[in-house]
Write a protein that holds these residues in place. Structure first.
Motif, mmCIF file in Angstrom:
data_model
loop_
_atom_site.group_PDB
_atom_site.id
_atom_site.type_symbol
_atom_site.label_atom_id
_atom_site.label_comp_id
_atom_site.label_asym_id
_atom_site.label_seq_id
_atom_site.Cartn_x
_atom_site.Cartn_y
_atom_site.Cartn_z
ATOM 1 N N GLY A 1 -13.678 2.539 -13.386
ATOM 2 C CA GLY A 1 -14.966 2.943 -13.945
ATOM 3 C C GLY A 1 -15.258 1.533 -14.537
ATOM 4 O O GLY A 1 -14.846 0.539 -14.294
ATOM 5 N N TRP A 2 -16.302 1.781 -15.485
ATOM 6 C CA TRP A 2 -16.758 0.533 -16.423
ATOM 7 C C TRP A 2 -17.292 1.111 -17.670
ATOM 8 O O TRP A 2 -17.314 2.592 -18.083
ATOM 9 C CB TRP A 2 -17.934 -0.104 -15.729
ATOM 10 N N ALA A 3 -17.354 0.277 -18.635
ATOM 11 C CA ALA A 3 -17.357 0.558 -19.985
ATOM 12 C C ALA A 3 -18.154 -0.585 -20.582
ATOM 13 O O ALA A 3 -18.189 -1.924 -20.366
ATOM 14 C CB ALA A 3 -15.935 0.325 -20.757
ATOM 15 N N ARG A 4 -19.148 -0.107 -21.238
ATOM 16 C CA ARG A 4 -20.254 -0.825 -22.319
ATOM 17 C C ARG A 4 -19.818 -0.912 -23.669
ATOM 18 O O ARG A 4 -19.386 0.129 -24.144
ATOM 19 C CB ARG A 4 -21.661 -0.264 -22.099
ATOM 20 N N ILE A 5 -19.773 -2.160 -24.041
ATOM 21 C CA ILE A 5 -19.245 -2.488 -25.545
ATOM 22 C C ILE A 5 -20.366 -2.266 -26.378
ATOM 23 O O ILE A 5 -21.331 -2.703 -26.516
ATOM 24 C CB ILE A 5 -18.636 -3.815 -25.680
ATOM 25 N N ASP A 6 -20.299 -1.337 -27.031
ATOM 26 C CA ASP A 6 -21.070 -0.783 -28.131
ATOM 27 C C ASP A 6 -20.872 -1.343 -29.498
ATOM 28 O O ASP A 6 -21.892 -1.769 -30.276
ATOM 29 C CB ASP A 6 -21.089 0.842 -28.660
ATOM 30 N N ASP A 7 -19.557 -1.916 -29.848
ATOM 31 C CA ASP A 7 -19.161 -2.458 -31.307
ATOM 32 C C ASP A 7 -17.755 -3.051 -30.803
ATOM 33 O O ASP A 7 -17.126 -2.734 -30.335
ATOM 34 C CB ASP A 7 -19.014 -1.590 -32.322
ATOM 35 N N ALA A 8 -17.876 -4.197 -31.511
ATOM 36 C CA ALA A 8 -16.473 -5.064 -31.844
ATOM 37 C C ALA A 8 -16.226 -5.596 -33.010
ATOM 38 O O ALA A 8 -17.214 -6.169 -33.556
ATOM 39 C CB ALA A 8 -16.696 -6.160 -30.673
ATOM 40 N N HIS A 9 -15.195 -5.366 -33.585
ATOM 41 C CA HIS A 9 -15.042 -5.908 -35.004
ATOM 42 C C HIS A 9 -13.283 -6.419 -35.012
ATOM 43 O O HIS A 9 -12.567 -5.596 -34.435
ATOM 44 C CB HIS A 9 -15.162 -5.126 -35.976
ATOM 45 N N SER A 10 -12.977 -7.265 -35.684
ATOM 46 C CA SER A 10 -11.669 -7.935 -35.878
ATOM 47 C C SER A 10 -10.690 -7.051 -36.623
ATOM 48 O O SER A 10 -11.194 -6.364 -37.609
ATOM 49 C CB SER A 10 -11.855 -9.358 -36.357
ATOM 50 N N VAL A 11 -9.386 -6.727 -35.908
ATOM 51 C CA VAL A 11 -8.609 -5.838 -36.781
ATOM 52 C C VAL A 11 -7.669 -6.920 -37.435
ATOM 53 O O VAL A 11 -6.955 -6.621 -38.535
ATOM 54 C CB VAL A 11 -7.742 -5.032 -35.821
ATOM 55 N N GLY A 12 -7.466 -7.989 -36.832
ATOM 56 C CA GLY A 12 -6.415 -8.974 -37.776
ATOM 57 C C GLY A 12 -6.054 -9.928 -36.670
ATOM 58 O O GLY A 12 -6.199 -10.015 -35.445
ATOM 59 N N GLN A 13 -5.538 -11.219 -37.221
ATOM 60 C CA GLN A 13 -4.990 -12.315 -36.527
ATOM 61 C C GLN A 13 -3.506 -12.046 -35.867
ATOM 62 O O GLN A 13 -3.013 -11.344 -36.652
ATOM 63 C CB GLN A 13 -4.992 -13.516 -37.517
ATOM 64 N N THR A 14 -3.292 -12.595 -34.933
ATOM 65 C CA THR A 14 -2.023 -12.543 -34.376
ATOM 66 C C THR A 14 -1.319 -14.146 -34.625
ATOM 67 O O THR A 14 -1.960 -14.887 -35.257
ATOM 68 C CB THR A 14 -2.000 -12.464 -32.838
ATOM 69 N N ASP A 15 -0.130 -14.131 -34.223
ATOM 70 C CA ASP A 15 0.509 -15.509 -34.386
ATOM 71 C C ASP A 15 0.492 -16.335 -33.367
ATOM 72 O O ASP A 15 0.964 -17.462 -33.153
ATOM 73 C CB ASP A 15 2.178 -15.084 -34.627
ATOM 74 N N HIS A 16 -0.387 -15.975 -32.338
ATOM 75 C CA HIS A 16 -0.673 -16.999 -31.271
ATOM 76 C C HIS A 16 -2.199 -17.353 -31.131
ATOM 77 O O HIS A 16 -2.502 -17.508 -30.005
ATOM 78 C CB HIS A 16 0.075 -16.483 -29.915
ATOM 79 N N ALA A 17 -2.733 -17.859 -31.950
ATOM 80 C CA ALA A 17 -4.167 -18.011 -32.062
ATOM 81 C C ALA A 17 -5.331 -17.048 -31.479
ATOM 82 O O ALA A 17 -6.363 -17.578 -30.885
ATOM 83 C CB ALA A 17 -4.458 -19.417 -31.442
ATOM 84 N N THR A 18 -5.099 -15.737 -31.418
ATOM 85 C CA THR A 18 -5.879 -14.987 -30.795
ATOM 86 C C THR A 18 -6.098 -13.912 -31.771
ATOM 87 O O THR A 18 -5.468 -13.791 -32.960
ATOM 88 C CB THR A 18 -5.422 -14.044 -29.924
ATOM 89 N N GLU A 19 -7.186 -12.750 -31.995
ATOM 90 C CA GLU A 19 -7.120 -12.067 -32.811
ATOM 91 C C GLU A 19 -7.369 -10.438 -32.210
ATOM 92 O O GLU A 19 -7.777 -10.306 -30.935
ATOM 93 C CB GLU A 19 -8.358 -12.280 -33.741
ATOM 94 N N LEU A 20 -6.800 -9.574 -33.033
ATOM 95 C CA LEU A 20 -6.704 -8.274 -32.383
ATOM 96 C C LEU A 20 -8.057 -7.758 -32.784
ATOM 97 O O LEU A 20 -8.753 -7.799 -33.869
ATOM 98 C CB LEU A 20 -5.713 -7.357 -32.969
ATOM 99 N N THR A 21 -8.860 -7.342 -31.767
ATOM 100 C CA THR A 21 -10.369 -6.834 -31.749
ATOM 101 C C THR A 21 -10.466 -5.275 -31.339
ATOM 102 O O THR A 21 -9.848 -5.032 -30.220
ATOM 103 C CB THR A 21 -11.252 -7.677 -30.960
ATOM 104 N N GLU A 22 -10.776 -4.499 -32.356
ATOM 105 C CA GLU A 22 -11.211 -3.159 -31.730
ATOM 106 C C GLU A 22 -12.449 -3.057 -31.228
ATOM 107 O O GLU A 22 -13.642 -3.486 -31.672
ATOM 108 C CB GLU A 22 -11.107 -2.107 -32.938
ATOM 109 N N LEU A 23 -12.717 -2.558 -29.856
ATOM 110 C CA LEU A 23 -13.804 -2.226 -29.155
ATOM 111 C C LEU A 23 -14.258 -0.821 -29.128
ATOM 112 O O LEU A 23 -13.282 -0.117 -28.879
ATOM 113 C CB LEU A 23 -13.793 -3.086 -27.733
ATOM 114 N N GLU A 24 -15.254 -0.608 -29.448
ATOM 115 C CA GLU A 24 -16.046 0.758 -29.352
ATOM 116 C C GLU A 24 -16.899 0.858 -27.968
ATOM 117 O O GLU A 24 -17.651 0.002 -27.862
ATOM 118 C CB GLU A 24 -16.751 1.118 -30.507
ATOM 119 N N LEU A 25 -15.944 1.759 -27.096
ATOM 120 C CA LEU A 25 -16.840 1.673 -25.668
ATOM 121 C C LEU A 25 -17.555 2.821 -25.316
ATOM 122 O O LEU A 25 -17.156 4.008 -25.479
ATOM 123 C CB LEU A 25 -15.552 1.473 -24.632
#
Length: 148
Positions: A76-100
Motif C-alpha cells: 500500500g501507500w501512505a501520505r505523511i500528514d504530520d512529522a515531529h521529532s521525538v528525540g535524538q539518537t546516539d548515532h546522529a539521527t532522530e526518532l521522528t513520529e509520522l502521522e500517516l
C-alpha cells in the motif's frame, strides 16, 4: 540499530567464551605441544573477534516478524500528514513520529502513526505531503512497515 539484541548477543558470546577459556586453561593447555602457547592465544583471540563480529552482524538484522511482513504484507501507500521529532539518537539521527493516512487496495483509508529513525539526508523524502510505500499486516492493520 537494535541495541538490546546486540547487547544480549555480546553477553552470550562472552559467557560462552569464558567457559571455553576455562576449559582451555584447566584441561587443554597441559595436553598441547610445548611452544605452541602464543599460537593458541592468538587463535583464541581471533576466534573471539570473529564470533563477536558475526554475532553483531546477525543481531542487527531485522526481526523475523519484520522480514515476514516485508515479504508477505499487503502492499500500500501512505501520505505523511504530520512529522515531529521525538528525540535524538546516539548515532546522529532522530526518532521522528509520522502521522500517516494509509491506503491499502481493497480496504478503506485509515490513519496511523509510526516512529521512524530518520537521518538528515532522508528528511526531504519524509516531508509533510510526501507519499511512501508501505507493507501492512493483513491480520493486524496497525502493524505496518515503511519501504522507502
Amino acid at each position: 540499530m537494535n541495541h538490546e539484541r546486540i547487547l544480549r548477543t555480546v553477553l552470550g558470546i562472552s559467557a560462552c567464551y569464558v567457559v571455553l577459556l576455562a576449559v582451555w586453561a584447566g584441561w587443554l593447555i597441559e595436553h598441547t605441544p610445548p611452544g605452541t602457547m602464543p599460537y593458541q592465544i592468538a587463535g583464541l583471540l581471533g576466534l573471539f573477534g570473529f564470533l563477536i563480529g558475526v554475532g553483531m552482524m546477525l543481531a542487527n538484522r531485522p526481526t523475523r516478524e519484520d522480514r515476514r511482513l516485508r515479504k508477505r504484507g499487503l502492499e500500500g501507500w501512505a501520505r505523511i500528514d504530520d512529522a515531529h521529532s521525538v528525540g535524538q539518537t546516539d548515532h546522529a539521527t532522530e526518532l521522528t513520529e509520522l502521522e500517516l493516512t494509509l491506503t491499502v487496495p481493497g480496504s478503506e483509508t485509515y490513519s496511523g502513526r509510526v516512529v521512524y529513525d530518520l537521518s538528515p539526508v532522508d528528511r526531504p523524502r519524509f516531508a509533510v505531503g510526501e507519499t511512501l510505500s508501505v507493507r501492512v499486516d493483513p491480520q493486524n492493520r496497525d502493524r505496518i512497515i515503511l519501504c522507502p
